[in-house]
Design an enzyme around this catalytic site. Structure first.
Site, PDB file in Angstrom:
ATOM      1  N   HIS A  46      12.332  60.168  -9.890  1.00  0.00           N
ATOM      2  CA  HIS A  46      11.116  60.549 -10.617  1.00  0.00           C
ATOM      3  C   HIS A  46      11.097  59.760 -11.917  1.00  0.00           C
ATOM      4  O   HIS A  46      12.127  59.629 -12.595  1.00  0.00           O
ATOM      5  CB  HIS A  46      11.145  62.053 -10.894  1.00  0.00           C
ATOM      6  CG  HIS A  46      10.073  62.495 -11.839  1.00  0.00           C
ATOM      7  ND1 HIS A  46       8.760  62.092 -11.709  1.00  0.00           N
ATOM      8  CD2 HIS A  46      10.114  63.278 -12.943  1.00  0.00           C
ATOM      9  CE1 HIS A  46       8.043  62.618 -12.678  1.00  0.00           C
ATOM     10  NE2 HIS A  46       8.844  63.341 -13.447  1.00  0.00           N
TER      11      HIS A  46
ATOM     12  N   ASN B 270       4.739  58.803 -16.591  1.00  0.00           N
ATOM     13  CA  ASN B 270       5.154  59.899 -15.713  1.00  0.00           C
ATOM     14  C   ASN B 270       3.924  60.382 -14.923  1.00  0.00           C
ATOM     15  O   ASN B 270       3.029  60.995 -15.485  1.00  0.00           O
ATOM     16  CB  ASN B 270       5.741  61.025 -16.574  1.00  0.00           C
ATOM     17  CG  ASN B 270       6.197  62.228 -15.761  1.00  0.00           C
ATOM     18  OD1 ASN B 270       5.896  62.338 -14.581  1.00  0.00           O
ATOM     19  ND2 ASN B 270       6.907  63.131 -16.407  1.00  0.00           N
TER      20      ASN B 270
ATOM     21  N   CYS C  11       6.750  68.027 -11.166  1.00  0.00           N
ATOM     22  CA  CYS C  11       7.305  66.681 -10.952  1.00  0.00           C
ATOM     23  C   CYS C  11       8.260  66.603  -9.762  1.00  0.00           C
ATOM     24  O   CYS C  11       8.526  65.518  -9.254  1.00  0.00           O
ATOM     25  CB  CYS C  11       8.007  66.193 -12.211  1.00  0.00           C
ATOM     26  SG  CYS C  11       6.898  66.069 -13.605  1.00  0.00           S
TER      27      CYS C  11
HETATM   28  N1  ACO Z   1       5.073  58.776 -31.560  1.00  0.00           N
HETATM   29  C1  ACO Z   1       5.800  58.798 -32.697  1.00  0.00           C
HETATM   30  N2  ACO Z   1       6.633  59.788 -33.036  1.00  0.00           N
HETATM   31  C2  ACO Z   1       6.743  60.814 -32.174  1.00  0.00           C
HETATM   32  C3  ACO Z   1       6.026  60.874 -30.969  1.00  0.00           C
HETATM   33  C4  ACO Z   1       5.164  59.804 -30.680  1.00  0.00           C
HETATM   34  N3  ACO Z   1       4.431  59.756 -29.550  1.00  0.00           N
HETATM   35  N4  ACO Z   1       6.349  62.004 -30.315  1.00  0.00           N
HETATM   36  C5  ACO Z   1       7.255  62.642 -31.076  1.00  0.00           C
HETATM   37  N5  ACO Z   1       7.483  61.937 -32.217  1.00  0.00           N
HETATM   38  C6  ACO Z   1       8.388  62.251 -33.308  1.00  0.00           C
HETATM   39  C7  ACO Z   1       8.712  63.718 -33.363  1.00  0.00           C
HETATM   40  O1  ACO Z   1       7.694  64.408 -34.088  1.00  0.00           O
HETATM   41  C8  ACO Z   1      10.032  63.697 -34.109  1.00  0.00           C
HETATM   42  O2  ACO Z   1       9.775  63.529 -35.479  1.00  0.00           O
HETATM   43  P1  ACO Z   1      10.664  64.345 -36.582  1.00  0.00           P
HETATM   44  O3  ACO Z   1      12.068  63.856 -36.355  1.00  0.00           O
HETATM   45  O4  ACO Z   1      10.058  63.931 -37.864  1.00  0.00           O
HETATM   46  O5  ACO Z   1      10.483  65.787 -36.238  1.00  0.00           O
HETATM   47  C9  ACO Z   1      10.708  62.423 -33.608  1.00  0.00           C
HETATM   48  O6  ACO Z   1       9.639  61.623 -33.061  1.00  0.00           O
HETATM   49  C10 ACO Z   1      11.744  62.658 -32.532  1.00  0.00           C
HETATM   50  O7  ACO Z   1      11.186  63.531 -31.535  1.00  0.00           O
HETATM   51  P2  ACO Z   1      12.058  64.041 -30.335  1.00  0.00           P
HETATM   52  O8  ACO Z   1      11.252  65.017 -29.538  1.00  0.00           O
HETATM   53  O9  ACO Z   1      13.383  64.496 -30.861  1.00  0.00           O
HETATM   54  O10 ACO Z   1      12.265  62.689 -29.507  1.00  0.00           O
HETATM   55  P3  ACO Z   1      13.134  62.442 -28.230  1.00  0.00           P
HETATM   56  O11 ACO Z   1      14.043  61.318 -28.479  1.00  0.00           O
HETATM   57  O12 ACO Z   1      13.706  63.706 -27.654  1.00  0.00           O
HETATM   58  O13 ACO Z   1      12.038  61.898 -27.194  1.00  0.00           O
HETATM   59  C11 ACO Z   1      10.744  62.661 -25.277  1.00  0.00           C
HETATM   60  C12 ACO Z   1      10.954  62.743 -26.808  1.00  0.00           C
HETATM   61  C13 ACO Z   1      10.362  61.247 -24.941  1.00  0.00           C
HETATM   62  C14 ACO Z   1       9.623  63.617 -24.905  1.00  0.00           C
HETATM   63  C15 ACO Z   1      12.043  63.037 -24.543  1.00  0.00           C
HETATM   64  O14 ACO Z   1      12.579  64.207 -25.090  1.00  0.00           O
HETATM   65  C16 ACO Z   1      11.839  63.258 -23.054  1.00  0.00           C
HETATM   66  O15 ACO Z   1      11.597  62.326 -22.292  1.00  0.00           O
HETATM   67  N6  ACO Z   1      12.005  64.493 -22.566  1.00  0.00           N
HETATM   68  C17 ACO Z   1      11.965  64.830 -21.137  1.00  0.00           C
HETATM   69  C18 ACO Z   1      10.611  64.735 -20.530  1.00  0.00           C
HETATM   70  C19 ACO Z   1      10.730  65.048 -19.057  1.00  0.00           C
HETATM   71  O16 ACO Z   1      11.581  64.537 -18.351  1.00  0.00           O
HETATM   72  N7  ACO Z   1       9.934  65.936 -18.543  1.00  0.00           N
HETATM   73  C20 ACO Z   1      10.200  66.423 -17.185  1.00  0.00           C
HETATM   74  C21 ACO Z   1       9.239  66.041 -16.245  1.00  0.00           C
HETATM   75  S1  ACO Z   1       7.621  66.398 -16.756  1.00  0.00           S
HETATM   76  C22 ACO Z   1       6.954  67.580 -15.680  1.00  0.00           C
HETATM   77  O17 ACO Z   1       7.618  68.236 -14.934  1.00  0.00           O
HETATM   78  C23 ACO Z   1       5.492  67.844 -15.812  1.00  0.00           C
END
Ligand code: ACO
Length: 325
Positions: free
Chosen positions: A252, A282, A115
């Site tokens: 990004h 993304n 990214c």
């Molecule tokens: N739909 C419904 N529920 C979901 C989904 C979904 N698509 N995905 C996860 N959940 C659930 C999880 O299972 C979890 O359930 P649980 O509490 O029963 O275990 C709950 O939702 C919370 O999950 P978290 O992972 O804690 O959610 P969070 O608020 O952290 O959001 C996210 C997740 C959106 C992925 C966030 O952490 C994020 O944006 N992270 C950074 C991503 C990023 O910037 N990547 C870098 C660039 S990518 C690259 O370089 C290729």
């Protein structure tokens, strides 16, 4: 003091026709439009058609950028394509784009920093221009992340999309001050200790397959805000500028919450942030040039504006650039 600057002459972008909405995704994986929008800000993403490759997306974006720049293909010295989803393991996607554009001179290669790839590619092209080695460069970010997603994994497949963006750079003399047009600074970082938090579980040398994306999102999120804010500050400092000088942040587009928290830390209001995450998801290395091109074409970004570009991705890699449009 007169110094060589890499000045942006034009931008372009391309998004595949097919749009995949959250509502559609919620029919194939256990998710909801509400969850995706609340946690990420994403409403939809574009998906490349069968037979439509990263090089095709890149070529379409490049043509637009060259047209805006008014630059003939024969004047181009270098093409750098930032991508983590190349058409083939080799040759580079950049050489395919070179051929598609009918460019027979100069050289072309890919840069891989996931990214952060576009900021890395911009930095590489700028070094060639600033040293006087070349005059004109085409820098492209292009991805087909839909091809490396596990479409049964709701924690990752809802986050990404396909697209491409491009910028044409030209060497011109500046005064060596923050008022110059062009790239004023680039700052890059990486830390390979975090491989296990964001990676693809395959590759030519390990499994012999392309592999699929795996991410521990929460941990990535935690690193993202502090890394991005710090590198943004560093890029501004290297440019001799402060957050007060910035007209637009072009970040990004991984997650609306990361963008918001980073902007707050850097001290720039959200009204000065170009946002496309809701429409594109993304798109990895393509996300910055896609957002940049949108801002240029809708008239928000105008010549003379100071832009702060920042990104973080797998590796981890992260980087920022101060660019006066
Ligand atoms: N739909 C419904 N529920 C979901 C989904 C979904 N698509 N995905 C996860 N959940 C659930 C999880 O299972 C979890 O359930 P649980 O509490 O029963 O275990 C709950 O939702 C919370 O999950 P978290 O992972 O804690 O959610 P969070 O608020 O952290 O959001 C996210 C997740 C959106 C992925 C966030 O952490 C994020 O944006 N992270 C950074 C991503 C990023 O910037 N990547 C870098 C660039 S990518 C690259 O370089 C290729």
């Amino acid at each position: 003091m007169s110094i060589r600057r890499a000045v942006a002459l034009g931008s372009g972008s391309y998004l595949p026709e097919r749009i995949l909405t959250n509502a559609e995704l919620s029919r194939t994986v256990d998710t909801t439009d509400e969850w995706i929008q609340t946690r990420t800000g994403i409403r939809q993403r574009h998906i490349a058609a069968d037979g439509e490759f990263t090089s095709d997306l890149a070529t379409a974006a490049a043509r637009q950028a060259l047209e805006m720049a008014g630059l003939d293909i024969g004047a181009l010295d270098l093409i750098v394509v930032a991508t983590a989803t190349p058409d083939q393991t080799f040759p580079s996607t950049a050489t395919r784009v070179q051929h598609n554009l009918g460019m027979t001179q100069g050289f072309a290669f890919d840069v891989q920093a996931v990214c952060s790839g576009f900021v890395y590619a911009l930095s590489v092209a700028a070094q060639y221009i600033e040293t006087g080695k070349i005059t004109n460069a085409l820098v492209i970010g292009a991805e087909t992340f839909s091809r490396i997603l596990d479409w049964t994994d709701r924690t990752t497949c809802v986050l990404f999309g396909d697209g491409a963006g491009a910028v044409v750079l030209q060497g011109r003399d500046g005064e060596g001050t923050k008022d110059d047009r062009g790239i004023l600074s680039t700052e890059l970082r990486s830390d390979g200790a975090h491989n296990a938090l964001l990676y693809v579980d395959g590759g030519p040398s390990s499994t012999g397959t392309a592999g699929l994306l795996r991410m521990r999102g929460k941990e990535v999120f935690r690193h993202a805000v502090s890394n991005l804010a710090a590198i943004g500050d560093e890029a501004l400092k290297s440019a001799g500028a402060t957050s007060d000088d910035v007209d637009w942040v072009v970040p990004h587009q991984a997650n609306h919450r990361i963008i918001e928290a980073t902007a707050r830390k850097v001290g720039i209001p959200m009204e000065q942030v170009i946002l496309t995450v809701s429409e594109h998801g993304n798109t990895s290395a393509a996300s910055i040039p896609l957002a940049l091109d949108q801002g240029v074409r809708d008239g928000r970004i105008t010549p003379g504006n100071l832009l702060l570009l920042e990104a973080m991705g797998g590796g981890f890699t992260w980087g920022a650039a101060a660019l006066r449009w």
